[in-house]
Design a protein around this motif. Structure first.
Motif, PDB file in Angstrom:
ATOM      1  N   LEU A 111      46.645  30.621  32.353  1.00  0.00           N
ATOM      2  CA  LEU A 111      45.500  30.291  31.505  1.00  0.00           C
ATOM      3  C   LEU A 111      45.557  28.846  31.044  1.00  0.00           C
ATOM      4  O   LEU A 111      44.535  28.158  30.967  1.00  0.00           O
ATOM      5  N   LEU A 150      38.090  27.388  32.039  1.00  0.00           N
ATOM      6  CA  LEU A 150      37.819  28.574  31.243  1.00  0.00           C
ATOM      7  C   LEU A 150      36.850  28.315  30.112  1.00  0.00           C
ATOM      8  O   LEU A 150      36.332  29.244  29.519  1.00  0.00           O
ATOM      9  N   VAL A 151      36.609  27.056  29.797  1.00  0.00           N
ATOM     10  CA  VAL A 151      35.637  26.785  28.736  1.00  0.00           C
ATOM     11  C   VAL A 151      34.245  27.066  29.286  1.00  0.00           C
ATOM     12  O   VAL A 151      33.965  26.834  30.457  1.00  0.00           O
ATOM     13  N   PHE A 152      33.395  27.575  28.399  1.00  0.00           N
ATOM     14  CA  PHE A 152      32.047  27.943  28.830  1.00  0.00           C
ATOM     15  C   PHE A 152      31.154  26.707  28.891  1.00  0.00           C
ATOM     16  O   PHE A 152      30.213  26.656  29.672  1.00  0.00           O
ATOM     17  N   PHE A 153      31.445  25.726  28.049  1.00  0.00           N
ATOM     18  CA  PHE A 153      30.622  24.518  28.043  1.00  0.00           C
ATOM     19  C   PHE A 153      31.493  23.347  27.603  1.00  0.00           C
ATOM     20  O   PHE A 153      32.585  23.516  27.074  1.00  0.00           O
ATOM     21  N   TYR A 154      30.996  22.134  27.855  1.00  0.00           N
ATOM     22  CA  TYR A 154      31.653  20.933  27.360  1.00  0.00           C
ATOM     23  C   TYR A 154      30.863  20.398  26.174  1.00  0.00           C
ATOM     24  O   TYR A 154      29.638  20.479  26.143  1.00  0.00           O
ATOM     25  N   SER A 155      31.563  19.829  25.208  1.00  0.00           N
ATOM     26  CA  SER A 155      30.873  19.163  24.102  1.00  0.00           C
ATOM     27  C   SER A 155      30.573  17.732  24.551  1.00  0.00           C
ATOM     28  O   SER A 155      31.164  17.247  25.514  1.00  0.00           O
ATOM     29  N   ASP A 211      33.696  15.853  24.999  1.00  0.00           N
ATOM     30  CA  ASP A 211      34.442  16.193  26.221  1.00  0.00           C
ATOM     31  C   ASP A 211      33.919  15.378  27.390  1.00  0.00           C
ATOM     32  O   ASP A 211      34.691  14.860  28.212  1.00  0.00           O
ATOM     33  N   GLN A 238      20.994  24.012  14.792  1.00  0.00           N
ATOM     34  CA  GLN A 238      21.541  25.235  15.360  1.00  0.00           C
ATOM     35  C   GLN A 238      22.381  24.910  16.597  1.00  0.00           C
ATOM     36  O   GLN A 238      22.108  23.943  17.298  1.00  0.00           O
ATOM     37  N   LEU A 283      20.490  28.254  26.036  1.00  0.00           N
ATOM     38  CA  LEU A 283      20.931  29.431  25.290  1.00  0.00           C
ATOM     39  C   LEU A 283      21.212  29.026  23.857  1.00  0.00           C
ATOM     40  O   LEU A 283      21.731  27.940  23.610  1.00  0.00           O
ATOM     41  N   ALA A 284      20.888  29.932  22.920  1.00  0.00           N
ATOM     42  CA  ALA A 284      21.209  29.653  21.518  1.00  0.00           C
ATOM     43  C   ALA A 284      22.580  30.231  21.223  1.00  0.00           C
ATOM     44  O   ALA A 284      22.984  31.233  21.786  1.00  0.00           O
ATOM     45  N   LYS A 285      23.288  29.557  20.342  1.00  0.00           N
ATOM     46  CA  LYS A 285      24.610  30.029  19.964  1.00  0.00           C
ATOM     47  C   LYS A 285      24.574  30.149  18.456  1.00  0.00           C
ATOM     48  O   LYS A 285      24.140  29.236  17.770  1.00  0.00           O
ATOM     49  N   GLY A 299      32.675  22.181  17.566  1.00  0.00           N
ATOM     50  CA  GLY A 299      33.578  22.300  18.709  1.00  0.00           C
ATOM     51  C   GLY A 299      33.369  23.580  19.479  1.00  0.00           C
ATOM     52  O   GLY A 299      33.871  23.755  20.569  1.00  0.00           O
ATOM     53  N   ARG A 300      32.653  24.527  18.884  1.00  0.00           N
ATOM     54  CA  ARG A 300      32.518  25.827  19.528  1.00  0.00           C
ATOM     55  C   ARG A 300      31.223  25.923  20.299  1.00  0.00           C
ATOM     56  O   ARG A 300      30.203  25.647  19.761  1.00  0.00           O
ATOM     57  N   MET A 346      18.902  37.073  20.933  1.00  0.00           N
ATOM     58  CA  MET A 346      19.491  36.012  20.106  1.00  0.00           C
ATOM     59  C   MET A 346      19.912  34.806  20.923  1.00  0.00           C
ATOM     60  O   MET A 346      19.598  33.670  20.596  1.00  0.00           O
ATOM     61  N   TRP A 347      20.656  35.034  21.988  1.00  0.00           N
ATOM     62  CA  TRP A 347      21.152  33.901  22.775  1.00  0.00           C
ATOM     63  C   TRP A 347      20.147  33.473  23.835  1.00  0.00           C
ATOM     64  O   TRP A 347      20.164  32.340  24.306  1.00  0.00           O
ATOM     65  N   ASP A 358      31.279  33.905  29.912  1.00  0.00           N
ATOM     66  CA  ASP A 358      32.187  33.152  29.049  1.00  0.00           C
ATOM     67  C   ASP A 358      33.463  33.967  28.846  1.00  0.00           C
ATOM     68  O   ASP A 358      33.570  35.116  29.288  1.00  0.00           O
ATOM     69  N   TRP A 412      39.150  28.999  23.710  1.00  0.00           N
ATOM     70  CA  TRP A 412      38.205  28.258  24.545  1.00  0.00           C
ATOM     71  C   TRP A 412      36.867  28.241  23.842  1.00  0.00           C
ATOM     72  O   TRP A 412      36.593  29.114  23.022  1.00  0.00           O
ATOM     73  N   ASN A 413      36.009  27.275  24.149  1.00  0.00           N
ATOM     74  CA  ASN A 413      34.677  27.401  23.596  1.00  0.00           C
ATOM     75  C   ASN A 413      33.885  28.391  24.434  1.00  0.00           C
ATOM     76  O   ASN A 413      33.942  28.406  25.648  1.00  0.00           O
ATOM     77  N   LEU A 468      30.235  31.213  24.414  1.00  0.00           N
ATOM     78  CA  LEU A 468      28.918  31.418  23.822  1.00  0.00           C
ATOM     79  C   LEU A 468      29.050  32.380  22.640  1.00  0.00           C
ATOM     80  O   LEU A 468      28.346  32.280  21.651  1.00  0.00           O
TER      81      LEU A 468
END
Lengths: 151, 249
Positions: free
Chosen positions: A26, A33-38, A41, A101, A121-123, A150-151, B114-115, B122, B176-177, B179
């Protein structure tokens, strides 16, 4: 050493080995493994990933949303409070999309530095409260609902 | 602990617990659902959609908790060869799989409004799907052999391999980040959820726990009876085919 004791030791060793292997794997694939980059990043990457499919996540910057009249196109900026990337998106907006948001946009970063999103997508954050409590907090100047960028 | 691991003692203890756990489950479900659907406020961001949480989150907690139970039962079964532990593992897996399935389905129903998506790959969502596959694999492996002890052992090893997934599910949102948002309840400071919404959540969680205890006792009793029938059939051998037919399997 009894047979039960020996089986117990084998089991513990097996779990330790498996746990270590998983942790190493891992860690090695951290970046995948991260879903997105900030935005930070992306800026921090030695080789900025222009024209490649990726997800960009952060907060919709306050006051940055501009709707293009006569189309579904929308322009805004995604920020992590350190770096900011402008985004263009055309399509259906999720219910939770609003300024301040968290959002995750999927698309490509153009050479001009504008991110062209084809999916948005909204988080939401982990805070849950009734509307009147949120209002009271807002009146008191409490920074409620501020997502961790960061999330 | 070994005192309770005797099947006859277990049957007496289970008989004493069962009416209480069943009654509490019904009571807590009614009170919990009333709080969840009627007597709790909408969320400031998600309005009424937040009510999915009162099913989704308890199901997710139970999915992890039952898997931890399954792993402990599997370890006891493998190391100490305790028959009751093997039967408990067999009885737990379908319950845990159901909780995981409920968690995944309600999560998709919540994610869409919502999303803006039913599903994303993810780290949190994917690791929960893997948890579901471990449960399904456990059920399949348990029943895959003619000799049940071989199936039980293979499934126990699989259950223990899956233990590494539990911290991944729990901490994926921190490592990890994703959703999916991070934890609201199990965090070092105060829960990030208003008391008026925490009450239905905890009531529903207790209802889910009561349901688990009740169904586990019922399933485990059934497994013990099946085991006894099998033993009877083996000792009587070919001598009593009629009874074998009646016993079924």
């Amino acid at each position: 050493m009894t047979r039960k004791r020996r089986r117990l030791y084998i089991l513990v060793l097996f779990l330790l080995g498996l746990g270590t292997a998983t942790a190493l794997t891992l860690t090695a694939f951290q970046d995948n493994l991260v879903f997105f980059y900030s935005p930070s990043d992306i800026v921090a990457k030695a080789d900025v990933p222009y024209e490649r499919n990726l997800r960009l996540g952060g907060l919709v910057e306050m006051g940055s949303v501009e709707r293009v009249s006569g189309s579904t196109e929308i322009r805004f900026r995604i920020t992590d409070l350190q770096h900011t990337i402008p985004v263009v998106y055309s399509g259906v907006l999720p219910d939770l999309f609003r300024e301040g948001q968290g959002v995750v946009a999927q698309g490509r970063l153009g050479r001009d530095g504008v991110f062209h999103a084809h999916e948005l997508l909204a988080k939401h954050d982990e805070n849950y409260m009734p509307p009147d409590v949120a209002d009271a907090l807002k009146r008191a100047g409490h920074p409620q609902g501020e997502a961790d960028p960061g999330r | 602990m070994h005192r309770f691991a005797n099947p006859a003692r277990f049957q007496r203890l289970a008989g004493a617990i069962l009416p209480w756990s069943a009654g509490l489950t019904v009571l807590l479900s009614i009170v919990g659902l009333w709080f969840a659907l009627v007597a709790s406020p909408p969320d400031y961001q998600q309005s009424e959609t937040v009510r999915i949480m009162y099913v989704h989150v308890p199901a997710a907690w139970m999915a992890l908790f039952v898997y931890a139970n399954l792993a402990v039962a599997s370890a006891i079964g493998l190391v100490w060869k305790h028959p009751l532990a093997d039967l408990a593992a067999k009885a737990m897996a379908p319950i845990g799989a159901t909780f995981t399935g409920v968690c995944l389905i309600t999560g998709a129903l919540w994610g869409q409004p919502m999303w803006g998506t039913w599903w994303v790959w993810d780290a949190r969502l994917t690791s929960v799907l893997i948890l579901f596959f471990f449960y399904v694999g456990h059920i399949a492996l348990t029943n895959a052999f003619d000799d049940p002890t071989r199936g039980t052992r293979a499934a126990a090893v699989l259950a223990l391999v899956g233990v590494v997934n539990l911290p991944i599910v729990k901490f994926s949102v921190d490592w990890w980040n994703t959703l999916h948002q991070p934890a609201s309840i199990t965090r070092l400071d105060a829960p990030a959820i208003h008391p008026s919404m925490l009450t239905p959540l905890l009531l529903m969680a207790l209802a889910f726990f009561g349901y688990y205890v009740t169904v586990l006792i019922l399933r485990l009793r059934h497994e013990i009876v099946c085991r006894k029938l099998r033993a009877l059939r083996l000792t009587q051998g070919m001598g009593a085919p009629a009874m074998v037919e009646q016993g079924g399997s």
